[in-house]
Enzyme design. Structure first.
Site, PDB file in Angstrom:
ATOM      1  CG  HIS A 112      49.443 150.963 -42.843  1.00  0.00           C
ATOM      2  ND1 HIS A 112      49.183 151.751 -41.758  1.00  0.00           N
ATOM      3  CD2 HIS A 112      49.817 151.801 -43.832  1.00  0.00           C
ATOM      4  CE1 HIS A 112      49.389 153.022 -42.077  1.00  0.00           C
ATOM      5  NE2 HIS A 112      49.785 153.075 -43.334  1.00  0.00           N
ATOM      6  NE  ARG A 157      50.705 157.591 -53.898  1.00  0.00           N
ATOM      7  CZ  ARG A 157      51.862 157.582 -53.246  1.00  0.00           C
ATOM      8  NH1 ARG A 157      52.767 156.655 -53.491  1.00  0.00           N
ATOM      9  NH2 ARG A 157      52.129 158.505 -52.343  1.00  0.00           N
ATOM     10  CD  GLU A 186      47.206 154.102 -46.217  1.00  0.00           C
ATOM     11  OE1 GLU A 186      47.167 155.127 -46.905  1.00  0.00           O
ATOM     12  OE2 GLU A 186      47.892 154.014 -45.167  1.00  0.00           O
ATOM     13  CG  ASN A 196      45.958 159.608 -54.706  1.00  0.00           C
ATOM     14  OD1 ASN A 196      45.722 160.236 -53.688  1.00  0.00           O
ATOM     15  ND2 ASN A 196      47.011 158.819 -54.823  1.00  0.00           N
ATOM     16  CG  HIS A 210      57.717 140.210 -53.097  1.00  0.00           C
ATOM     17  ND1 HIS A 210      59.042 140.144 -53.450  1.00  0.00           N
ATOM     18  CD2 HIS A 210      57.604 139.483 -51.951  1.00  0.00           C
ATOM     19  CE1 HIS A 210      59.699 139.407 -52.572  1.00  0.00           C
ATOM     20  NE2 HIS A 210      58.844 138.996 -51.643  1.00  0.00           N
ATOM     21  CD  GLU A 234      58.245 135.246 -52.005  1.00  0.00           C
ATOM     22  OE1 GLU A 234      59.060 134.338 -52.228  1.00  0.00           O
ATOM     23  OE2 GLU A 234      58.532 136.280 -51.343  1.00  0.00           O
TER      24      GLU A 234
END
Length: 127
Positions: A5, A9, A56, A60, A74, A122
């Site tokens: 993965h 964030r 993922e 937070n 990207h 992209e």
């Protein structure tokens, strides 16, 4: 070895899930809150994690803004019809930041969209 993965964030998990799942057609594969660490992980993708690399999304708690930085490039997605895909995404409210067309110094049609956090994605026309 295989790629599992890529972690991004995110500023707002609900907004990001809407983008990746509703607008890009990925599926929410799993989501888990970690109250002790005050964060939530959500894994999205086009197929099961045992056979596909996924994204993922890390939220937070209490953080609402990140600096993307100059090192990030990207995420790339292959599409069958880049022109129709971009038209469909625009109808869904997705920000197309580079209209579809041949890549600079090449012939492969590409486009760029932006997620709600400012991450570039992209789109590459598959032959």
């Amino acid at each position: 070895m295989r790629l599992l993965h890529t972690m991004l964030r995110v500023n707002n998990l609900d907004e990001s899930l809407k983008f990746y799942c509703d607008q890009l057609g990925m599926k929410l594969l799993r989501k888990h809150d970690f109250p002790g660490g005050e964060f939530t992980l959500a894994f999205v993708g086009y197929g099961d994690e045992k056979d596909n690399a996924v994204i993922e999304l890390t939220w937070n708690w209490g953080t609402s803004k990140y600096e993307i930085g100059t090192a990030y490039g990207h995420v790339a997605l292959g599409v069958d019809d880049i022109y129709q895909t971009c038209a469909d995404l625009k109808q869904k409210g997705v920000n197309v930041v580079r209209e579809p067309g041949p890549m600079k110094h090449g012939t492969t049609p590409i486009a760029f969209i932006e997620d709600p956090n400012g991450y570039k994605i992209e789109l590459i026309q598959q032959k």
